[in-house]
Design a protein around this motif. Sequence first.
Motif, PDB file in Angstrom:
ATOM      1  N   PRO A 168      18.178 -19.771   4.803  1.00  0.00           N
ATOM      2  CA  PRO A 168      18.681 -18.810   5.794  1.00  0.00           C
ATOM      3  C   PRO A 168      20.064 -18.273   5.468  1.00  0.00           C
ATOM      4  O   PRO A 168      20.341 -17.103   5.690  1.00  0.00           O
ATOM      5  CB  PRO A 168      18.703 -19.631   7.089  1.00  0.00           C
ATOM      6  CG  PRO A 168      17.654 -20.665   6.891  1.00  0.00           C
ATOM      7  CD  PRO A 168      17.714 -21.010   5.429  1.00  0.00           C
ATOM      8  N   GLN A 169      20.944 -19.116   4.925  1.00  0.00           N
ATOM      9  CA  GLN A 169      22.289 -18.658   4.607  1.00  0.00           C
ATOM     10  C   GLN A 169      22.306 -17.892   3.290  1.00  0.00           C
ATOM     11  O   GLN A 169      22.878 -16.820   3.179  1.00  0.00           O
ATOM     12  CB  GLN A 169      23.238 -19.862   4.523  1.00  0.00           C
ATOM     13  CG  GLN A 169      23.367 -20.624   5.831  1.00  0.00           C
ATOM     14  CD  GLN A 169      24.167 -19.855   6.865  1.00  0.00           C
ATOM     15  OE1 GLN A 169      25.258 -19.389   6.594  1.00  0.00           O
ATOM     16  NE2 GLN A 169      23.618 -19.702   8.053  1.00  0.00           N
TER      17      GLN A 169
ATOM     18  N   LEU B 215      18.750 -11.511  10.139  1.00  0.00           N
ATOM     19  CA  LEU B 215      19.730 -12.584   9.986  1.00  0.00           C
ATOM     20  C   LEU B 215      20.229 -13.074  11.344  1.00  0.00           C
ATOM     21  O   LEU B 215      20.379 -14.278  11.564  1.00  0.00           O
ATOM     22  CB  LEU B 215      20.909 -12.101   9.136  1.00  0.00           C
ATOM     23  CG  LEU B 215      20.625 -11.893   7.644  1.00  0.00           C
ATOM     24  CD1 LEU B 215      21.814 -11.226   6.965  1.00  0.00           C
ATOM     25  CD2 LEU B 215      20.308 -13.216   6.960  1.00  0.00           C
ATOM     26  N   VAL B 216      20.480 -12.149  12.252  1.00  0.00           N
ATOM     27  CA  VAL B 216      20.934 -12.521  13.597  1.00  0.00           C
ATOM     28  C   VAL B 216      19.858 -13.336  14.306  1.00  0.00           C
ATOM     29  O   VAL B 216      20.144 -14.328  14.979  1.00  0.00           O
ATOM     30  CB  VAL B 216      21.289 -11.261  14.418  1.00  0.00           C
ATOM     31  CG1 VAL B 216      21.534 -11.630  15.880  1.00  0.00           C
ATOM     32  CG2 VAL B 216      22.527 -10.584  13.838  1.00  0.00           C
ATOM     33  N   THR B 217      18.598 -12.942  14.126  1.00  0.00           N
ATOM     34  CA  THR B 217      17.480 -13.673  14.733  1.00  0.00           C
ATOM     35  C   THR B 217      17.419 -15.106  14.217  1.00  0.00           C
ATOM     36  O   THR B 217      17.083 -16.036  14.959  1.00  0.00           O
ATOM     37  CB  THR B 217      16.145 -12.962  14.430  1.00  0.00           C
ATOM     38  OG1 THR B 217      16.193 -11.634  14.955  1.00  0.00           O
ATOM     39  CG2 THR B 217      14.976 -13.714  15.053  1.00  0.00           C
ATOM     40  N   ARG B 218      17.761 -15.300  12.937  1.00  0.00           N
ATOM     41  CA  ARG B 218      17.723 -16.638  12.340  1.00  0.00           C
ATOM     42  C   ARG B 218      18.976 -17.442  12.651  1.00  0.00           C
ATOM     43  O   ARG B 218      19.090 -18.597  12.239  1.00  0.00           O
ATOM     44  CB  ARG B 218      17.551 -16.531  10.823  1.00  0.00           C
ATOM     45  CG  ARG B 218      16.176 -16.048  10.401  1.00  0.00           C
ATOM     46  CD  ARG B 218      15.818 -16.601   9.037  1.00  0.00           C
ATOM     47  NE  ARG B 218      16.828 -16.301   8.045  1.00  0.00           N
ATOM     48  CZ  ARG B 218      16.811 -15.231   7.248  1.00  0.00           C
ATOM     49  NH1 ARG B 218      15.848 -14.356   7.355  1.00  0.00           N
ATOM     50  NH2 ARG B 218      17.755 -15.032   6.361  1.00  0.00           N
ATOM     51  N   GLY B 219      19.916 -16.827  13.352  1.00  0.00           N
ATOM     52  CA  GLY B 219      21.099 -17.568  13.762  1.00  0.00           C
ATOM     53  C   GLY B 219      22.267 -17.519  12.807  1.00  0.00           C
ATOM     54  O   GLY B 219      23.215 -18.302  12.935  1.00  0.00           O
ATOM     55  N   VAL B 220      22.233 -16.618  11.820  1.00  0.00           N
ATOM     56  CA  VAL B 220      23.356 -16.493  10.889  1.00  0.00           C
ATOM     57  C   VAL B 220      24.501 -15.774  11.601  1.00  0.00           C
ATOM     58  O   VAL B 220      24.310 -14.709  12.183  1.00  0.00           O
ATOM     59  CB  VAL B 220      22.944 -15.715   9.624  1.00  0.00           C
ATOM     60  CG1 VAL B 220      24.128 -15.576   8.670  1.00  0.00           C
ATOM     61  CG2 VAL B 220      21.789 -16.424   8.926  1.00  0.00           C
TER      62      VAL B 220
ATOM     63  N   PRO C 258      30.703 -10.317  19.001  1.00  0.00           N
ATOM     64  CA  PRO C 258      29.909 -10.654  17.815  1.00  0.00           C
ATOM     65  C   PRO C 258      28.578  -9.912  17.754  1.00  0.00           C
ATOM     66  O   PRO C 258      28.101  -9.569  16.669  1.00  0.00           O
ATOM     67  CB  PRO C 258      29.688 -12.169  17.958  1.00  0.00           C
ATOM     68  CG  PRO C 258      30.818 -12.636  18.802  1.00  0.00           C
ATOM     69  CD  PRO C 258      31.081 -11.517  19.763  1.00  0.00           C
ATOM     70  N   VAL C 259      27.962  -9.668  18.907  1.00  0.00           N
ATOM     71  CA  VAL C 259      26.643  -9.032  18.936  1.00  0.00           C
ATOM     72  C   VAL C 259      26.687  -7.618  18.354  1.00  0.00           C
ATOM     73  O   VAL C 259      25.804  -7.198  17.607  1.00  0.00           O
ATOM     74  CB  VAL C 259      26.097  -8.996  20.381  1.00  0.00           C
ATOM     75  CG1 VAL C 259      24.764  -8.246  20.422  1.00  0.00           C
ATOM     76  CG2 VAL C 259      25.926 -10.410  20.920  1.00  0.00           C
TER      77      VAL C 259
END
Length: 313
Positions: free
Chosen positions: A190-191, A216-221, A300-301
């Motif tokens: 993910p990173q 990436l945002v969906t995966r929490g990065v 951040p969003v």
Amino acid sequence: MRSGKIAPAYYIYGDEAYWHDRLISLLSDAFPDGTEHVSGDETTWQELQELLAQPSFFGPRLWVVRGAKHLFDQKPETWHISVAPGNCLLLSAITKNNPAPKALTQAISNAGGVVIKVAEPSWREAANWVRERLRSDGYTITRDAVETLILVAGRSIERLDKEIEKLELFVHPDNRITADHVLTVVAPDPQMNTFAFVDAVATRDRVKAFSEVEELVTRGVSPIFMIAVLGSHFGLMWRAKESSNKGITQDSLGKALGVHPYAARKALEQSRRWTFSQLEKAMRLLCHVDESLKTGKMDPVSSMDYVLVNLFA
């Protein structure tokens, strides 16, 4: 250890979990009938000392303490260590920094023990490990496949080991692994998978860049991580462009920039889509957003949308 000589104590720390498990496995094989596993938060240093100092009537005995950081937090009066002949202690702390007090590491060394630090390898070290790991299993891998594997999976030996097992099963009965095999089989980290996002921005692919950010945002990065990766790459593109203008050839570019030749060639190719003025503007923008995020001045969003809109303006 392979020569049959085992130290009375081992302390291994670092965030590369693969080598912790590997050392535990090797030592456990040397003590097939006498290995005890305990957690650092389930015992005390005094209890361990009493067990280690007593000769075993049932043969050699290995004591493995996982999560040793909890043990170190107890702070006993002394970290003196005494290991009876035939016994062995292994302390494992999977942490980036060394959590053990200096008195303990010194006590281990004084007792004839070994302190081992394991960290994520460099690109070259990871590539060499991949080739050797596959060679030992009777497989070969192309240069492009090695580069792709590390770019997609990252440099963690633990992750690489798992992905290699999948690749070997996938290509069997063939024994040659190509970049196409890697792209088909290997699950991206993910990173590390921000490289697709970075490529989209660097090549000015607006649609793909916004799509990659959303994923990436969906995966929490975190946006801060994405900003850092972008900033690093824009800096690399600047240096690649500057070095090329100074007459440094592509064959020497990787060494001049201190990165893998593949990364250097790619950065140079992408830098041709940007002027020096545009690269400077991009880096100033990223620094501004990074500071705003860390000080709470920017949401951040919406931060990455702001970055991309301004980069592609």
